[in-house]
Design a protein around this motif. Structure first.
Motif, PDB file in Angstrom:
ATOM      1  N   GLY A 102       0.813  -1.208   0.000  1.00  0.00           N
ATOM      2  CA  GLY A 102       0.000   0.000   0.000  1.00  0.00           C
ATOM      3  C   GLY A 102       0.850   1.263   0.000  1.00  0.00           C
ATOM      4  O   GLY A 102       1.884   1.333  -0.667  1.00  0.00           O
ATOM      5  N   SER A 103       0.424   2.239   0.786  1.00  0.00           N
ATOM      6  CA  SER A 103       1.148   3.518   0.833  1.00  0.00           C
ATOM      7  C   SER A 103       2.516   3.384   1.492  1.00  0.00           C
ATOM      8  O   SER A 103       3.397   4.227   1.271  1.00  0.00           O
ATOM      9  CB  SER A 103       0.320   4.556   1.579  1.00  0.00           C
ATOM     10  N   ASP A 104       2.713   2.337   2.294  1.00  0.00           N
ATOM     11  CA  ASP A 104       4.013   2.127   2.947  1.00  0.00           C
ATOM     12  C   ASP A 104       5.021   1.464   2.028  1.00  0.00           C
ATOM     13  O   ASP A 104       6.235   1.525   2.276  1.00  0.00           O
ATOM     14  CB  ASP A 104       3.848   1.263   4.203  1.00  0.00           C
ATOM     15  N   GLY A 105       4.541   0.820   0.976  1.00  0.00           N
ATOM     16  CA  GLY A 105       5.446   0.157   0.053  1.00  0.00           C
ATOM     17  C   GLY A 105       6.088  -1.079   0.654  1.00  0.00           C
ATOM     18  O   GLY A 105       5.584  -1.682   1.608  1.00  0.00           O
ATOM     19  N   ILE A 106       7.219  -1.440   0.108  1.00  0.00           N
ATOM     20  CA  ILE A 106       7.980  -2.607   0.579  1.00  0.00           C
ATOM     21  C   ILE A 106       9.212  -2.086   1.313  1.00  0.00           C
ATOM     22  O   ILE A 106      10.058  -1.418   0.719  1.00  0.00           O
ATOM     23  CB  ILE A 106       8.386  -3.507  -0.599  1.00  0.00           C
ATOM     24  N   GLN A 107       9.294  -2.388   2.591  1.00  0.00           N
ATOM     25  CA  GLN A 107      10.345  -1.832   3.447  1.00  0.00           C
ATOM     26  C   GLN A 107      11.307  -2.919   3.924  1.00  0.00           C
ATOM     27  O   GLN A 107      11.002  -4.104   3.891  1.00  0.00           O
ATOM     28  CB  GLN A 107       9.705  -1.157   4.671  1.00  0.00           C
ATOM     29  N   GLY A 108      12.481  -2.470   4.393  1.00  0.00           N
ATOM     30  CA  GLY A 108      13.426  -3.375   5.036  1.00  0.00           C
ATOM     31  C   GLY A 108      14.012  -4.428   4.131  1.00  0.00           C
ATOM     32  O   GLY A 108      14.106  -5.603   4.503  1.00  0.00           O
ATOM     33  N   LEU A 109      14.420  -4.029   2.945  1.00  0.00           N
ATOM     34  CA  LEU A 109      14.952  -4.990   1.981  1.00  0.00           C
ATOM     35  C   LEU A 109      16.368  -5.414   2.357  1.00  0.00           C
ATOM     36  O   LEU A 109      17.164  -4.605   2.845  1.00  0.00           O
ATOM     37  CB  LEU A 109      14.965  -4.367   0.582  1.00  0.00           C
ATOM     38  N   PRO A 110      16.711  -6.682   2.115  1.00  0.00           N
ATOM     39  CA  PRO A 110      18.091  -7.130   2.368  1.00  0.00           C
ATOM     40  C   PRO A 110      19.034  -6.607   1.291  1.00  0.00           C
ATOM     41  O   PRO A 110      18.595  -6.107   0.246  1.00  0.00           O
ATOM     42  CB  PRO A 110      17.981  -8.660   2.304  1.00  0.00           C
ATOM     43  N   GLU A 111      20.315  -6.713   1.541  1.00  0.00           N
ATOM     44  CA  GLU A 111      21.309  -6.236   0.579  1.00  0.00           C
ATOM     45  C   GLU A 111      21.395  -7.182  -0.625  1.00  0.00           C
ATOM     46  O   GLU A 111      21.296  -8.397  -0.489  1.00  0.00           O
ATOM     47  CB  GLU A 111      22.688  -6.147   1.235  1.00  0.00           C
ATOM     48  N   ALA A 112      21.565  -6.589  -1.801  1.00  0.00           N
ATOM     49  CA  ALA A 112      21.741  -7.390  -3.014  1.00  0.00           C
ATOM     50  C   ALA A 112      23.155  -7.954  -3.066  1.00  0.00           C
ATOM     51  O   ALA A 112      24.079  -7.441  -2.428  1.00  0.00           O
ATOM     52  CB  ALA A 112      21.461  -6.537  -4.247  1.00  0.00           C
ATOM     53  N   MET A 113      23.315  -9.007  -3.857  1.00  0.00           N
ATOM     54  CA  MET A 113      24.608  -9.679  -3.982  1.00  0.00           C
ATOM     55  C   MET A 113      25.126  -9.522  -5.410  1.00  0.00           C
ATOM     56  O   MET A 113      24.422  -9.842  -6.376  1.00  0.00           O
ATOM     57  CB  MET A 113      24.466 -11.165  -3.659  1.00  0.00           C
ATOM     58  N   LEU A 114      26.344  -9.010  -5.542  1.00  0.00           N
ATOM     59  CA  LEU A 114      26.956  -8.915  -6.860  1.00  0.00           C
ATOM     60  C   LEU A 114      27.246 -10.305  -7.408  1.00  0.00           C
ATOM     61  O   LEU A 114      27.053 -10.591  -8.591  1.00  0.00           O
ATOM     62  CB  LEU A 114      28.248  -8.099  -6.776  1.00  0.00           C
ATOM     63  N   MET A 115      27.701 -11.173  -6.538  1.00  0.00           N
ATOM     64  CA  MET A 115      27.929 -12.592  -6.824  1.00  0.00           C
ATOM     65  C   MET A 115      27.899 -13.307  -5.479  1.00  0.00           C
ATOM     66  O   MET A 115      27.932 -12.646  -4.428  1.00  0.00           O
ATOM     67  CB  MET A 115      29.268 -12.809  -7.536  1.00  0.00           C
ATOM     68  N   PRO A 116      27.802 -14.637  -5.469  1.00  0.00           N
ATOM     69  CA  PRO A 116      27.746 -15.339  -4.177  1.00  0.00           C
ATOM     70  C   PRO A 116      28.904 -14.951  -3.261  1.00  0.00           C
ATOM     71  O   PRO A 116      30.067 -15.038  -3.634  1.00  0.00           O
ATOM     72  CB  PRO A 116      27.829 -16.810  -4.591  1.00  0.00           C
ATOM     73  N   GLY A 117      28.551 -14.473  -2.067  1.00  0.00           N
ATOM     74  CA  GLY A 117      29.553 -14.081  -1.090  1.00  0.00           C
ATOM     75  C   GLY A 117      30.005 -12.643  -1.186  1.00  0.00           C
ATOM     76  O   GLY A 117      30.784 -12.177  -0.342  1.00  0.00           O
ATOM     77  N   VAL A 118      29.539 -11.903  -2.196  1.00  0.00           N
ATOM     78  CA  VAL A 118      29.936 -10.498  -2.374  1.00  0.00           C
ATOM     79  C   VAL A 118      28.673  -9.635  -2.320  1.00  0.00           C
ATOM     80  O   VAL A 118      27.980  -9.463  -3.329  1.00  0.00           O
ATOM     81  CB  VAL A 118      30.684 -10.271  -3.698  1.00  0.00           C
ATOM     82  N   ALA A 119      28.374  -9.128  -1.126  1.00  0.00           N
ATOM     83  CA  ALA A 119      27.187  -8.293  -0.939  1.00  0.00           C
ATOM     84  C   ALA A 119      27.510  -6.831  -1.232  1.00  0.00           C
ATOM     85  O   ALA A 119      28.620  -6.361  -0.967  1.00  0.00           O
ATOM     86  CB  ALA A 119      26.667  -8.437   0.489  1.00  0.00           C
ATOM     87  N   ILE A 120      26.529  -6.126  -1.778  1.00  0.00           N
ATOM     88  CA  ILE A 120      26.666  -4.674  -2.008  1.00  0.00           C
ATOM     89  C   ILE A 120      26.093  -4.002  -0.762  1.00  0.00           C
ATOM     90  O   ILE A 120      24.957  -3.527  -0.743  1.00  0.00           O
ATOM     91  CB  ILE A 120      25.919  -4.254  -3.287  1.00  0.00           C
ATOM     92  N   ASP A 121      26.891  -3.958   0.289  1.00  0.00           N
ATOM     93  CA  ASP A 121      26.380  -3.606   1.609  1.00  0.00           C
ATOM     94  C   ASP A 121      27.050  -2.396   2.238  1.00  0.00           C
ATOM     95  O   ASP A 121      26.847  -2.127   3.428  1.00  0.00           O
ATOM     96  CB  ASP A 121      26.519  -4.807   2.547  1.00  0.00           C
ATOM     97  N   THR A 122      27.848  -1.664   1.491  1.00  0.00           N
ATOM     98  CA  THR A 122      28.473  -0.458   2.037  1.00  0.00           C
ATOM     99  C   THR A 122      28.228   0.714   1.095  1.00  0.00           C
ATOM    100  O   THR A 122      28.016   0.506  -0.112  1.00  0.00           O
ATOM    101  CB  THR A 122      29.995  -0.648   2.209  1.00  0.00           C
ATOM    102  N   PRO A 123      28.252   1.936   1.602  1.00  0.00           N
ATOM    103  CA  PRO A 123      28.039   3.110   0.732  1.00  0.00           C
ATOM    104  C   PRO A 123      29.025   3.189  -0.421  1.00  0.00           C
ATOM    105  O   PRO A 123      28.649   3.595  -1.522  1.00  0.00           O
ATOM    106  CB  PRO A 123      28.205   4.283   1.699  1.00  0.00           C
ATOM    107  N   ILE A 124      30.267   2.792  -0.191  1.00  0.00           N
ATOM    108  CA  ILE A 124      31.261   2.909  -1.263  1.00  0.00           C
ATOM    109  C   ILE A 124      30.992   1.884  -2.371  1.00  0.00           C
ATOM    110  O   ILE A 124      31.163   2.182  -3.572  1.00  0.00           O
ATOM    111  CB  ILE A 124      32.695   2.769  -0.703  1.00  0.00           C
ATOM    112  N   LYS A 125      30.540   0.691  -2.004  1.00  0.00           N
ATOM    113  CA  LYS A 125      30.183  -0.298  -3.017  1.00  0.00           C
ATOM    114  C   LYS A 125      28.981   0.185  -3.825  1.00  0.00           C
ATOM    115  O   LYS A 125      28.935   0.021  -5.059  1.00  0.00           O
ATOM    116  CB  LYS A 125      29.871  -1.645  -2.365  1.00  0.00           C
ATOM    117  N   LYS A 126      28.016   0.769  -3.145  1.00  0.00           N
ATOM    118  CA  LYS A 126      26.834   1.278  -3.838  1.00  0.00           C
ATOM    119  C   LYS A 126      27.194   2.465  -4.731  1.00  0.00           C
ATOM    120  O   LYS A 126      26.624   2.631  -5.815  1.00  0.00           O
ATOM    121  CB  LYS A 126      25.761   1.672  -2.820  1.00  0.00           C
ATOM    122  N   TYR A 127      28.140   3.269  -4.287  1.00  0.00           N
ATOM    123  CA  TYR A 127      28.589   4.398  -5.111  1.00  0.00           C
ATOM    124  C   TYR A 127      29.205   3.905  -6.411  1.00  0.00           C
ATOM    125  O   TYR A 127      28.873   4.407  -7.502  1.00  0.00           O
ATOM    126  CB  TYR A 127      29.603   5.238  -4.333  1.00  0.00           C
TER     127      TYR A 127
END
Length: 314
Positions: free
Chosen positions: A138-163
């Motif tokens: 609804g109006s709240d949308g989908i919240q609290g998503l987990p971090e995506a993985m570039l490949m198995p074992g490599v999460a995009i979990d820091t601001p610099i990786k996302k940058y």
């Protein structure tokens, strides 16, 4: 003109090298890295919109729907445990592409204000659907998503990786747009902008070309939406509000219509200006409006045309 074309790639490479080195600057805290992410993604989406506005002469008020659909597509998979970055981006392309085809088919059959209104109407339908459908929060949308993985074992979990992820997206989008603009397809788009009837008289299927550029622009925007969901860990209907499309249009105008670098600069400028002004006053859009008026009156070619204005003032 030939010199400009010769040196343009070197200028782009230099700009991307500076952006790649930016996180090493001492002032780049977590806050500024996330702000830089927002600035780059806004610039990339403005650039994709400029393919439609600046090169084809069509004003779209529906890009927020592509942006939001891309975000929801990624969010749905992440919420269900599909953490692969590539799966999320692929699903976003599939969903946004299907929707964009329908919008482009009907909207490109009309000209001028009717094209703009049709894109707005379709976007409002999508916004209302997600706003009142509890399946998608609804109006709240989908919240609290987990971090995506570039490949198995490599999460995009820091601001610099996302940058660096959004920088790669910007580079990809720039290359795609540059190839299109320099191609025969791009020259036909400019011909349609200048005189649609003449382009049709020369034998070009004008609607097919307009549909093509709308689809390309929508897909690039949808990718940006998917990346934003990974950065913010949510997707809400607010991403699809028509004012979001208006902000994309403002970014293109600030940077300079009919250029690729201009909308990137305009999007980054708009994002940073909005962030800084809104931290001091609630009526920050008045300040942004004044800035836009000044640019339209004194810099009709946008920020990228500032050098020529200064040259004439000497």
């Amino acid at each position: 003109m030939s010199n400009a074309r010769r040196f343009a790639p070197w200028g782009a490479l230099l700009a991307f090298a500076v952006l790649a080195a930016l996180p090493a600057a001492p002032f780049m805290s977590r806050y500024y890295l996330l702000l830089a992410f927002d600035a780059l993604i806004f610039g990339a989406i403005a650039m994709s919109l400029d393919l439609v506005m600046g090169y084809t002469g069509l004003v779209s008020f529906g890009h927020a729907a592509f942006y939001g659909l891309g975000a929801y597509s990624a969010a749905v998979l992440l919420e269900r445990g599909v953490l692969s970055l590539w799966a999320c981006l692929g699903f976003a392309l599939l969903v946004v592409g299907a929707y964009a085809f329908v919008v482009a088919y009907f909207a490109t059959s009309r000209r001028g204000i009717y094209f703009a209104l049709l894109t707005l109407i379709f976007a409002e339908v999508v916004y209302t659907f997600f706003r009142y459908t509890q399946t998608f929060g609804g109006s709240d949308g989908i919240q609290g998503l987990p971090e995506a993985m570039l490949m198995p074992g490599v999460a995009i979990d820091t601001p610099i990786k996302k940058y660096y992820l959004v920088l790669a997206y910007l580079a990809f989008g720039y290359v795609v747009c540059r190839v299109i603009v320099a191609s025969h397809f791009g020259r036909v788009l400019v011909a349609i902008r200048e005189n649609e009837d003449r382009a049709r008289f020369l034998g070009y299927n004008v609607q097919r070309y307009k549909m093509g550029v709308c689809m390309i622009s929508a897909l690039l925007t949808g990718l940006g939406g998917a990346l934003y969901a990974m950065r913010s860990a949510y997707a809400t209907p607010d991403l699809m509000v028509w004012t979001e499309s208006g902000e994309f249009i403002i970014s293109v105008m600030i940077g300079g219509l009919g250029t690729l670098a201009g909308p990137i600069v305009g999007g980054a400028f708009f994002t940073i200006l909005r962030d800084k002004i809104s931290s001091y006053v609630d009526w920050y859009f008045i300040v942004i409006g004044v800035v836009l008026i000044v640019i339209v009156l004194f810099m009709p070619r946008g920020l990228v045309g500032l050098r020529s204005v200064l040259r004439l003032g000497r």
